[in-house]
Design a protein around this motif. Sequence first.
Motif, PDB file in Angstrom:
ATOM      1  N   GLU G  22       0.856  -1.210   0.000  1.00  0.00           N
ATOM      2  CA  GLU G  22       0.000   0.000   0.000  1.00  0.00           C
ATOM      3  C   GLU G  22       0.888   1.255   0.000  1.00  0.00           C
ATOM      4  N   LEU G  23       1.871   1.232   0.914  1.00  0.00           N
ATOM      5  CA  LEU G  23       2.755   2.407   1.035  1.00  0.00           C
ATOM      6  C   LEU G  23       3.505   2.655  -0.287  1.00  0.00           C
ATOM      7  N   LYS G  24       3.991   1.565  -0.875  1.00  0.00           N
ATOM      8  CA  LYS G  24       4.764   1.704  -2.122  1.00  0.00           C
ATOM      9  C   LYS G  24       3.869   2.282  -3.233  1.00  0.00           C
ATOM     10  N   ALA G  25       2.634   1.809  -3.291  1.00  0.00           N
ATOM     11  CA  ALA G  25       1.707   2.292  -4.331  1.00  0.00           C
ATOM     12  C   ALA G  25       1.444   3.784  -4.114  1.00  0.00           C
ATOM     13  N   ALA G  26       1.218   4.145  -2.834  1.00  0.00           N
ATOM     14  CA  ALA G  26       0.949   5.560  -2.518  1.00  0.00           C
ATOM     15  C   ALA G  26       2.183   6.407  -2.846  1.00  0.00           C
ATOM     16  N   GLU G  27       3.347   5.857  -2.535  1.00  0.00           N
ATOM     17  CA  GLU G  27       4.614   6.575  -2.822  1.00  0.00           C
ATOM     18  C   GLU G  27       4.742   6.802  -4.329  1.00  0.00           C
ATOM     19  N   LYS G  28       4.471   5.789  -5.107  1.00  0.00           N
ATOM     20  CA  LYS G  28       4.615   5.895  -6.574  1.00  0.00           C
ATOM     21  C   LYS G  28       3.616   6.922  -7.117  1.00  0.00           C
ATOM     22  N   ALA G  29       2.409   6.857  -6.616  1.00  0.00           N
ATOM     23  CA  ALA G  29       1.363   7.790  -7.103  1.00  0.00           C
ATOM     24  C   ALA G  29       1.797   9.232  -6.797  1.00  0.00           C
ATOM     25  N   LEU G  30       2.215   9.462  -5.548  1.00  0.00           N
ATOM     26  CA  LEU G  30       2.593  10.840  -5.162  1.00  0.00           C
ATOM     27  C   LEU G  30       3.824  11.297  -5.956  1.00  0.00           C
ATOM     28  N   THR G  70       5.761  14.503   3.133  1.00  0.00           N
ATOM     29  CA  THR G  70       4.491  13.838   2.750  1.00  0.00           C
ATOM     30  C   THR G  70       4.730  12.464   2.123  1.00  0.00           C
ATOM     31  N   LEU G  71       5.958  12.100   1.853  1.00  0.00           N
ATOM     32  CA  LEU G  71       6.227  10.803   1.203  1.00  0.00           C
ATOM     33  C   LEU G  71       5.849   9.661   2.148  1.00  0.00           C
ATOM     34  N   PRO G  72       4.998   8.777   1.696  1.00  0.00           N
ATOM     35  CA  PRO G  72       4.588   7.634   2.545  1.00  0.00           C
ATOM     36  C   PRO G  72       5.779   6.826   3.076  1.00  0.00           C
ATOM     37  N   LEU G  73       6.845   6.744   2.316  1.00  0.00           N
ATOM     38  CA  LEU G  73       8.000   5.959   2.749  1.00  0.00           C
ATOM     39  C   LEU G  73       9.012   6.797   3.535  1.00  0.00           C
ATOM     40  N   PHE G  74       8.667   8.064   3.823  1.00  0.00           N
ATOM     41  CA  PHE G  74       9.613   8.937   4.556  1.00  0.00           C
ATOM     42  C   PHE G  74      10.146   8.272   5.832  1.00  0.00           C
ATOM     43  N   PRO G  75       9.274   7.651   6.667  1.00  0.00           N
ATOM     44  CA  PRO G  75       9.765   7.078   7.928  1.00  0.00           C
ATOM     45  C   PRO G  75      10.796   5.962   7.727  1.00  0.00           C
ATOM     46  N   PHE G  76      10.870   5.415   6.500  1.00  0.00           N
ATOM     47  CA  PHE G  76      11.801   4.296   6.251  1.00  0.00           C
ATOM     48  C   PHE G  76      13.103   4.787   5.618  1.00  0.00           C
ATOM     49  N   MET G  77      13.197   6.159   5.467  1.00  0.00           N
ATOM     50  CA  MET G  77      14.284   6.659   4.625  1.00  0.00           C
ATOM     51  C   MET G  77      15.409   7.330   5.410  1.00  0.00           C
ATOM     52  N   ASP G  78      16.656   7.123   4.914  1.00  0.00           N
ATOM     53  CA  ASP G  78      17.782   8.002   5.265  1.00  0.00           C
ATOM     54  C   ASP G  78      17.900   8.957   4.080  1.00  0.00           C
TER      55      ASP G  78
ATOM     56  N   LEU H  84      23.331   4.284 -12.415  1.00  0.00           N
ATOM     57  CA  LEU H  84      21.896   4.530 -12.224  1.00  0.00           C
ATOM     58  C   LEU H  84      21.103   3.703 -13.237  1.00  0.00           C
ATOM     59  N   CYS H  85      19.839   3.515 -12.941  1.00  0.00           N
ATOM     60  CA  CYS H  85      18.948   2.925 -13.938  1.00  0.00           C
ATOM     61  C   CYS H  85      17.534   3.468 -13.711  1.00  0.00           C
ATOM     62  N   ARG H  86      16.660   3.118 -14.624  1.00  0.00           N
ATOM     63  CA  ARG H  86      15.309   3.684 -14.601  1.00  0.00           C
ATOM     64  C   ARG H  86      14.593   3.319 -13.311  1.00  0.00           C
ATOM     65  N   HIS H  87      13.965   4.309 -12.695  1.00  0.00           N
ATOM     66  CA  HIS H  87      13.201   4.069 -11.467  1.00  0.00           C
ATOM     67  C   HIS H  87      11.775   3.695 -11.853  1.00  0.00           C
ATOM     68  N   PRO H  88      11.223   2.699 -11.193  1.00  0.00           N
ATOM     69  CA  PRO H  88       9.856   2.255 -11.552  1.00  0.00           C
ATOM     70  C   PRO H  88       8.812   3.379 -11.450  1.00  0.00           C
ATOM     71  N   SER H  89       9.117   4.423 -10.675  1.00  0.00           N
ATOM     72  CA  SER H  89       8.134   5.509 -10.562  1.00  0.00           C
ATOM     73  C   SER H  89       8.341   6.592 -11.604  1.00  0.00           C
ATOM     74  N   SER H  90       9.457   6.514 -12.346  1.00  0.00           N
ATOM     75  CA  SER H  90       9.747   7.628 -13.254  1.00  0.00           C
ATOM     76  C   SER H  90       8.718   7.737 -14.379  1.00  0.00           C
ATOM     77  N   ILE H  91       8.332   8.976 -14.703  1.00  0.00           N
ATOM     78  CA  ILE H  91       7.363   9.172 -15.801  1.00  0.00           C
ATOM     79  C   ILE H  91       8.080   9.598 -17.072  1.00  0.00           C
ATOM     80  N   HIS H  92       9.418   9.710 -16.970  1.00  0.00           N
ATOM     81  CA  HIS H  92      10.145  10.222 -18.136  1.00  0.00           C
ATOM     82  C   HIS H  92      10.561   9.048 -19.026  1.00  0.00           C
TER      83      HIS H  92
END
Lengths: 96, 96, 96, 96, 96, 96, 96, 96, 96, 96
Positions: G22-30, G70-78, H84-92
């Motif tokens: 769910e989080l990954k999908a929300a992250e990708k959408a945002l 606002t990134l859903p995955l922010f809490p998992f990120m460095d 680097l390589c293409r990110h699954p979220s990239s729209i470009h």
Amino acid sequence: MLFKVEMDVNIPLDYDPARLDELKAAEKALSQELQRAGKWRHIWRVAGQYANVSIFDVESNAELHDLLMTLPLFPFMDIRVAPLCRHPSSIHEDDR
Amino acid sequence: MLFKVEMDVNIPLDYDPARLDELKAAEKALSQELQRAGKWRHIWRVAGQYANVSIFDVESNAELHDLLMTLPLFPFMDIRVAPLCRHPSSIHEDDR
Amino acid sequence: MLFKVEMDVNIPLDYDPARLDELKAAEKALSQELQRAGKWRHIWRVAGQYANVSIFDVESNAELHDLLMTLPLFPFMDIRVAPLCRHPSSIHEDDR
Amino acid sequence: MLFKVEMDVNIPLDYDPARLDELKAAEKALSQELQRAGKWRHIWRVAGQYANVSIFDVESNAELHDLLMTLPLFPFMDIRVAPLCRHPSSIHEDDR
Amino acid sequence: MLFKVEMDVNIPLDYDPARLDELKAAEKALSQELQRAGKWRHIWRVAGQYANVSIFDVESNAELHDLLMTLPLFPFMDIRVAPLCRHPSSIHEDDR
Amino acid sequence: MLFKVEMDVNIPLDYDPARLDELKAAEKALSQELQRAGKWRHIWRVAGQYANVSIFDVESNAELHDLLMTLPLFPFMDIRVAPLCRHPSSIHEDDR
Amino acid sequence: MLFKVEMDVNIPLDYDPARLDELKAAEKALSQELQRAGKWRHIWRVAGQYANVSIFDVESNAELHDLLMTLPLFPFMDIRVAPLCRHPSSIHEDDR
Amino acid sequence: MLFKVEMDVNIPLDYDPARLDELKAAEKALSQELQRAGKWRHIWRVAGQYANVSIFDVESNAELHDLLMTLPLFPFMDIRVAPLCRHPSSIHEDDR
Amino acid sequence: MLFKVEMDVNIPLDYDPARLDELKAAEKALSQELQRAGKWRHIWRVAGQYANVSIFDVESNAELHDLLMTLPLFPFMDIRVAPLCRHPSSIHEDDR
Amino acid sequence: MLFKVEMDVNIPLDYDPARLDELKAAEKALSQELQRAGKWRHIWRVAGQYANVSIFDVESNAELHDLLMTLPLFPFMDIRVAPLCRHPSSIHEDDR
């Protein structure tokens, strides 16, 4: 009392070769003298580097420091010291 | 052939004490067996830390690896390995 | 013989508060006992951190290690030890 | 107010020995003056290194900075400063 | 007397959200109280991180330490402290 | 827009003193000019080091970069930049 | 205004897979929404790691911070942020 | 194929200014040539530092290496490369 | 195209042994499949650590990334990637 | 027995170009001789850096050290050595 002493030697590229040979000879002579006296218990070369791992056996921190200060190559060295003591698993009587 | 092996042991605070004592006993027994066999030439405790500095005397990298893998505390350890060789200043015949 | 010992204390967020208070009390009692005995010569708090800088005055690396191992908070600590000795500029007689 | 000040001294290999001796003498004189004044409360040599661990007792950060700036060897030093304060376990009245 | 204090906040993923909100509210209240008192002179958010850079204005290291210890989020923080003093180029009278 | 800028100044030991004084004077003049213009909002000396912690208030990254490039001591500096923004707890209106 | 933002994502091994999806999908959408808005100008995957290198194009530090929060995955990120500006060699008009 | 290449430029203080200007001009010319050829896709200045973050678009590691070796300022650079390589979220479409 | 890929494997102490064995078996099977396909050109164990040094031979960064993502032990790994290319001294034709 | 040896080469900017070419030629000749002898099993260039990743195949730590000491560019190198051994997943017979 045992100390692990790691010495990395950094010689400037343009250092006078003759002077360096003198220093190295003096370093070797002093090292062997201290080894015979039991102070410098072990000295090993780290493969691939101008560095050694040594184990010193001295009466105090001060004695360790004074010995290291007398090394002809001291000014060229990065030195790291770790105090050691007998490991509960050691089977060697004198591995204090 | 000699290797410097530094082992930092990290035990989780909530680890089962009884299980830990078993592991420690097994570790000590194996260590002493390897010391008697001449494989584990030196083991010293680093003062102030749950860590040791050891010198292993083995025939190859593979033998070193296999020995370390059998240590009961291996899963709890951060291990750093440095290959050593005879130092030109060493006076010890067997400090290969 | 003097050693600088730096202790960073890391308590898990979910550690049992009551148990922690017991450990802290025991730590304080032991520390003060060692201070009165002259072993733990100085202990200062590092401003802003749950950490201290201490100066230990002991007879050997082994004694230092054994003392630190008895600290109730030892399992929670990251410890760094540096062997010290008298500085040529020091005016203090007993600052060996 | 106490500060831990760690000073690593790095002298270029080709630095003028006579000038260096002057600087060292001036450094020692100033250090001892500050020790007598109670500003430089402790100075210990780190065994094996051209470095010291010191405890300064000053009224403010500014005073600490000004004192350190006057050290003849300041330009040769890497300095790390940590503000200290009284540890709840300390038994020494003046170990503020 | 001014100190730069950098606080990185690390909240476990599974920490109780309600409890965390309480802590955050208490942290904000205390921070604003200290800001009004002139103790916590500046607090800025580091863009992209759950961290702040703050400037504290206190009478001593001890006061700084005591203030930081009272922060509800202290147990979640990695804190780095650097003592500051007036810069010779500063044009601000009160930027001691 | 605020940025934390930390500047460590490293002057070679053999640098021409007269030339250095000129650079320092020019640096001070420019710094004070930028402070009066509100661009260089804060500059504090880090106690014990030839380094400062500064807060810049600029319109963009580019403006920050251009300002820093004009500093006479720029070639002698290690610079670290962190973008800041208003902290939700801040009570200062202009601490954007 | 451009910022390089590097995000390393650390997902606990035992994290609920469904929740993570769910989080990954929300992250990708945002992320794609922000890319279409021109805020998130570039996002590349770092080969071999669960990490990305991104270029954000925002009006201010604050806007960057708010977006990242606002990134859903922010809490998992460095996250590491570096402010960028136009390079004098760049031929791209909009590569402010 | 895209690579993130970070270049920190370190010019010795006493380097011949005229020679440096020649090198910089040659560097700019080559960089712009490679940008026009689509090899050097992006180049941004890191605010506050003599450093850039670049994105190269090349056919292979070897091509990347050869290009970087031809940079007039290469001998002055610390370079870090990340594939680097293409990110699954990239729209470009072309953000391979 | 060759890449050096270093993989450190960190298995939680309390991980389900049976599940781990499945993962290890799957990892070995996939690794050997990729080795036979010429993608995973070399894999060596780092003596003393649960880590390997590998050389991958792939067409692009993306292919490298996709392969590494499929490794059953990927979630347990810290991975570092360095792009390699033919060394001018190499005598091996295919050591592109 | 295999070792990973990483060599970073640092040539001073003002080093005599002619002398350097001699050293490079001698380095290449020796490297190729050792490669033909099977000692220097692999040498790859790290893309973007004056550095290589090599795999040595020698009988002992001492042989590795002696070989590396004979490299004409040794004085210009930062070298890191890691002992390798056969990986349980390797399908290559001779990848001891």
